[in-house]
Design a protein around this motif. Structure first.
Motif, PDB file in Angstrom:
ATOM      1  N   GLN A 216     -12.645  -8.944  15.882  1.00  0.00           N
ATOM      2  CA  GLN A 216     -13.093  -8.541  14.552  1.00  0.00           C
ATOM      3  C   GLN A 216     -12.478  -7.215  14.125  1.00  0.00           C
ATOM      4  O   GLN A 216     -12.135  -7.037  12.960  1.00  0.00           O
ATOM      5  CB  GLN A 216     -14.620  -8.428  14.528  1.00  0.00           C
ATOM      6  CG  GLN A 216     -15.184  -7.894  13.218  1.00  0.00           C
ATOM      7  CD  GLN A 216     -16.707  -7.911  13.235  1.00  0.00           C
ATOM      8  OE1 GLN A 216     -17.329  -8.775  13.834  1.00  0.00           O
ATOM      9  NE2 GLN A 216     -17.305  -6.954  12.564  1.00  0.00           N
TER      10      GLN A 216
ATOM     11  N   GLY B 260     -15.891  -8.639  19.444  1.00  0.00           N
ATOM     12  CA  GLY B 260     -15.743  -7.390  18.709  1.00  0.00           C
ATOM     13  C   GLY B 260     -14.299  -6.973  18.537  1.00  0.00           C
ATOM     14  O   GLY B 260     -13.897  -6.504  17.472  1.00  0.00           O
TER      15      GLY B 260
ATOM     16  N   ALA C 220     -20.683  -5.252  16.006  1.00  0.00           N
ATOM     17  CA  ALA C 220     -20.369  -6.566  15.439  1.00  0.00           C
ATOM     18  C   ALA C 220     -21.656  -7.380  15.372  1.00  0.00           C
ATOM     19  O   ALA C 220     -22.643  -7.068  16.037  1.00  0.00           O
ATOM     20  CB  ALA C 220     -19.323  -7.289  16.302  1.00  0.00           C
TER      21      ALA C 220
ATOM     22  N   GLY D 257     -16.545  -1.080  12.501  1.00  0.00           N
ATOM     23  CA  GLY D 257     -17.202  -2.363  12.268  1.00  0.00           C
ATOM     24  C   GLY D 257     -18.566  -2.228  11.649  1.00  0.00           C
ATOM     25  O   GLY D 257     -19.193  -1.216  11.653  1.00  0.00           O
TER      26      GLY D 257
ATOM     27  N   ASP E 186     -22.615  -6.711  20.076  1.00  0.00           N
ATOM     28  CA  ASP E 186     -22.746  -7.879  19.201  1.00  0.00           C
ATOM     29  C   ASP E 186     -24.223  -8.233  19.087  1.00  0.00           C
ATOM     30  O   ASP E 186     -24.828  -8.732  20.035  1.00  0.00           O
ATOM     31  CB  ASP E 186     -21.947  -9.051  19.774  1.00  0.00           C
ATOM     32  CG  ASP E 186     -22.045 -10.303  18.903  1.00  0.00           C
ATOM     33  OD1 ASP E 186     -22.324 -10.158  17.702  1.00  0.00           O
ATOM     34  OD2 ASP E 186     -21.835 -11.406  19.431  1.00  0.00           O
TER      35      ASP E 186
END
Length: 230
Positions: free
Chosen positions: A9, A6, A204, A230, A28
């Motif tokens: 990202q 995460g 994520a 995200g 995630d």
């Protein structure tokens, strides 16, 4: 580790959280599991310094929601049977019997089952995008003779005609179960006192492309804080 997936990202120069610090809950969601970590980031002149303080996860994410979509479709089909329409307990028993005898059996046709799940995934995408708008659906296959091939054809027909299931509770209940399972694991480690407040929550993974899962997770995790990325 979900935390570093995460962070990689979300922590980039274009992200508003890139220059922040504090405690992050990184989630995630994949097909089979939902992994999550709590990390602390002491952002200073030397850059980000991450310290993982908690990591856990649950079995159940994208595939679990797909299964709930399948159950919702089967419920929609069996509810058209006059002998099952007004008897939910009997209908759920028939759904369970169908899944166990047609889909989960060892000698089930793998190609048929694969095709079925592709159809379910297509239907799930349409459902998630709000593209299913029609509420009526004439069932032309008697439920007594329903098999995977017939079910495949019905799902294809429902996709093409934009038919939405008459009862979304299977999907909603599965999403609730996933969210509360995560919350219960967090409660065991992070009480909701100010000392343990999460500064940021980062989502994520493809599982969170399911809008209802993300929205419900945000609601459930408000007690921990919900600065979302995200």
């Amino acid at each position: 580790d979900a935390s570093f997936v995460g962070v990689k990202q979300c922590m980039n120069n274009d992200n508003p959280l890139a220059n922040t610090s504090g405690k992050y809950l990184i989630m995630d969601a994949g097909k089979g599991t939902l992994d999550f970590s709590v990390i602390e980031d002491n952002n200073n002149n030397l850059g980000h310094r991450y310290n993982s303080t908690f990591r856990s996860g649950i079995i159940g994410a994208g595939n679990a929601i797909s299964y709930s979509v399948l159950l919702a479709i089967l419920n929609h089909i069996f509810s058209k049977d006059k002998d099952l329409a007004n008897d939910k307990i009997k209908r759920e028993k028939k759904i369970t019997e169908f899944v166990n005898s047609k889909i989960l059996i060892n000698d089930a046709d793998l190609a048929e089952v694969t095709s079925l799940m592709r159809g379910v995934e297509r239907y799930k995408r349409l459902y998630n995008n709000g593209e299913l708008t029609q509420k009526s659906h004439p069932i032309v296959v008697p439920t007594q003779t329903l098999d995977i091939t017939a079910l495949n054809n019905l799902i294809k027909n429902m996709c093409e005609q934009k038919i939405i299931v008459c009862d979304e509770s299977y999907i909603n209940n599965m999403i609730d179960n996933i969210c509360f399972a995560v919350s219960n694991k967090l409660k065991g480690y992070y009480p909701t006192s100010e000392k343990y407040k999460i500064d940021h929550i980062i989502f994520a993974g493809r599982g969170f492309l399911m809008n209802k899962l993300r929205q419900r997770m945000e609601e459930v995790l408000k007690k921990y804080n919900n600065s979302i990325c995200g």
